[in-house]
Design a protein around this motif. Structure first.
Motif, short mmCIF file in Angstrom:
data_model
loop_
_atom_site.label_atom_id
_atom_site.label_comp_id
_atom_site.label_asym_id
_atom_site.label_seq_id
_atom_site.Cartn_x
_atom_site.Cartn_y
_atom_site.Cartn_z
N ASP A 46 0.82 -1.22 0.00
CA ASP A 46 0.00 0.00 0.00
C ASP A 46 0.85 1.26 0.00
OD1 ASP A 46 -2.28 -1.50 -0.02
OD2 ASP A 46 -2.66 -1.34 2.13
N ASN A 47 2.01 1.21 0.67
CA ASN A 47 2.83 2.42 0.75
C ASN A 47 3.79 2.57 -0.43
OD1 ASN A 47 4.37 0.23 1.74
ND2 ASN A 47 5.80 1.64 2.73
N ASP A 48 3.79 1.63 -1.37
CA ASP A 48 4.56 1.80 -2.59
C ASP A 48 3.83 2.77 -3.52
OD1 ASP A 48 6.51 0.03 -1.73
OD2 ASP A 48 5.52 -1.71 -2.65
N GLU B 266 3.78 3.26 -20.13
CA GLU B 266 4.87 3.04 -19.17
C GLU B 266 4.40 3.35 -17.75
OE1 GLU B 266 8.99 3.89 -20.53
OE2 GLU B 266 8.97 5.31 -18.87
N PHE B 267 4.77 2.49 -16.83
CA PHE B 267 4.41 2.65 -15.42
C PHE B 267 5.67 2.69 -14.57
CE2 PHE B 267 0.75 0.85 -17.46
CZ PHE B 267 -0.34 1.46 -16.85
N ALA B 268 5.61 3.46 -13.49
CA ALA B 268 6.74 3.56 -12.57
C ALA B 268 6.27 3.13 -11.18
CB ALA B 268 7.27 4.99 -12.52
N VAL B 269 7.17 2.48 -10.45
CA VAL B 269 6.87 2.06 -9.08
C VAL B 269 8.04 2.46 -8.19
CG1 VAL B 269 6.27 0.17 -7.53
CG2 VAL B 269 5.56 0.08 -9.93
N LEU B 270 7.75 3.15 -7.09
CA LEU B 270 8.75 3.49 -6.08
C LEU B 270 8.49 2.62 -4.86
CD1 LEU B 270 8.67 7.39 -6.34
CD2 LEU B 270 10.48 5.87 -7.18
N MET B 271 9.53 1.95 -4.36
CA MET B 271 9.38 1.03 -3.24
C MET B 271 10.30 1.44 -2.10
SD MET B 271 9.11 -2.55 -5.37
CE MET B 271 10.31 -2.04 -6.61
N PRO B 272 9.81 2.28 -1.20
CA PRO B 272 10.64 2.70 -0.06
C PRO B 272 10.85 1.55 0.92
CG PRO B 272 8.39 3.52 0.18
CD PRO B 272 8.47 2.90 -1.18
#
Length: 363
Positions: free
Chosen positions: A245-247, A256-262
């Motif tokens: 959920d927090n990504d 094109e899709f981007a994903v940030l994974m803290p």
């Protein structure tokens, strides 16, 4: 007449028009009338002439409406302007109410003090009774004033809560891709800056992936844009459900899709990327009309981790480079680059993953 003289004359006429109508010559109000008198916005001028022909009231409120309609170009700008007006009105109303309450409290205090003095010098029962009746009346009046103030404060609190909710909703809409429901480029940019700053402050790992739908143009050209939209929504849904959920998930470009994974190390992020790739590749599209097979959808994915302190454009270029290599390498694959911009193979990722698990277990 030269331009400078003309500008001065139009400015004087604009000020005169505002004074004539009793409107404060604020920058916004001045802009409305200057633009009208200069003939720079025919639609605005037509509206002003129509209002004057209909003898509609032309006050500051009407000026704000025209400014919002003809000069604020985006919904967010209009919302912020409306919010500013509402907050201004709210603070003015509360200020007047509190000032009135303060004056009433001061007058009540004087009346209570006068009653106390009267009691100190009064010995007759009737006089004491009159003072007590007066005190009771004053106390009741102050209680009513307090209830009024409380009700007004509650009403103002509700207005502030509604305004905050409206602004938050507008913010979400501004940062949401309307087709897929995930974030848009603006949402991604804001989140990337925030998460990179956090990574720099406390060393939290940050991984980024870029996923591109393979041969998307062929879907559009062969089956039409409606099918293309279905593909976009399908991929967005798989990615959104396949991460935490927090990504941060955003549609970065056309396909094109981007994903940030803290908080996710590179090896773990690579495992997530591989699951997403396999899940999408396992889906086959079928026509809703006749059930015919439209083929499979695949993703090419590039992945890397942030090196705290590095320029964000360098970080992004590294991920984009990994995506390019996934495309060039045959598509439907995940390519990973480490913080030193080296290609990382599966064996290295597995070794890094085991090391991470051991570190977490011993922590």
């Amino acid at each position: 007449m030269n331009d400078e003289t003309r500008i001065v004359q139009i400015g004087e006429r604009a000020f005169a028009a505002l004074r004539e109508r009793g409107i404060l010559p604020s920058p916004e109000n001045y802009l409305v009338w200057y633009t009208h008198l200069a003939g720079e916005n025919p639609a605005l001028s037509r509206m002003i002439r129509l209002l004057e022909q209909n003898r509609d009231s032309f006050d500051a409120k009407r000026c704000r409406e025209l400014y919002a309609r003809y000069f604020l170009r985006s919904d967010m700008q209009r919302t912020l302007a409306e919010a500013t007006d509402r907050i201004k009105g709210l603070t003015e109303r509360l200020g007047d109410l509190l000032a009135h309450s303060g004056e009433e409290s001061a007058r009540a205090s004087s009346r209570f003090e006068a009653a106390a003095r009267a009691l100190a010098t009064t010995c007759g029962l009737e006089e004491i009774r009159r003072v007590v009746v007066a005190l009771d009346a004053e106390a009741r009046r102050m209680a009513a004033e307090t209830r009024t103030l409380g009700c007004e404060l509650q009403r103002s609190s509700r207005e502030v809560a509604e305004l905050q909710s409206h602004l938050e909703r507008m913010q979400r809409e501004v940062e949401t891709d309307p087709l897929t429901g995930v974030g848009n480029r603006r949402h991604f940019d804001v989140a990337l800056k925030r998460l990179a700053a956090r990574s720099l402050e406390d060393g939290t790992p940050l991984s980024m992936m870029l996923a591109d739908i393979d041969h998307f143009k062929r879907f559009n050209d062969t089956f039409g844009h409606d099918v293309g939209d279905v593909v976009l929504r399908l991929v967005a849904g798989v990615i959104r459900r396949g991460v935490r959920d927090n990504d941060v998930v955003a549609r970065f470009g056309g396909e094109e899709f981007a994903v940030l994974m803290p908080g996710v190390e590179l090896a773990e992020a690579a495992a997530v990327a591989e699951r997403l790739r396999a899940t999408v590749a396992g889906r086959r599209l079928r026509s809703r009309e006749d059930g015919r097979d439209l083929g499979m959808v695949t993703l090419s994915i590039g992945l890397s981790a942030y090196c705290p302190g590095e320029p964000l454009d360098r970080f992004f270029r590294r991920v984009d480079s990994a995506l390019y290599e996934a495309k060039q390498g045959g598509r439907n694959r995940v390519v990973v680059r480490d913080v030193e911009d080296r290609l990382v193979n599966e064996e290295e990722l597995a070794r890094a993953g085991r090391a991470g698990e051991q570190a977490r277990a011993s922590a």
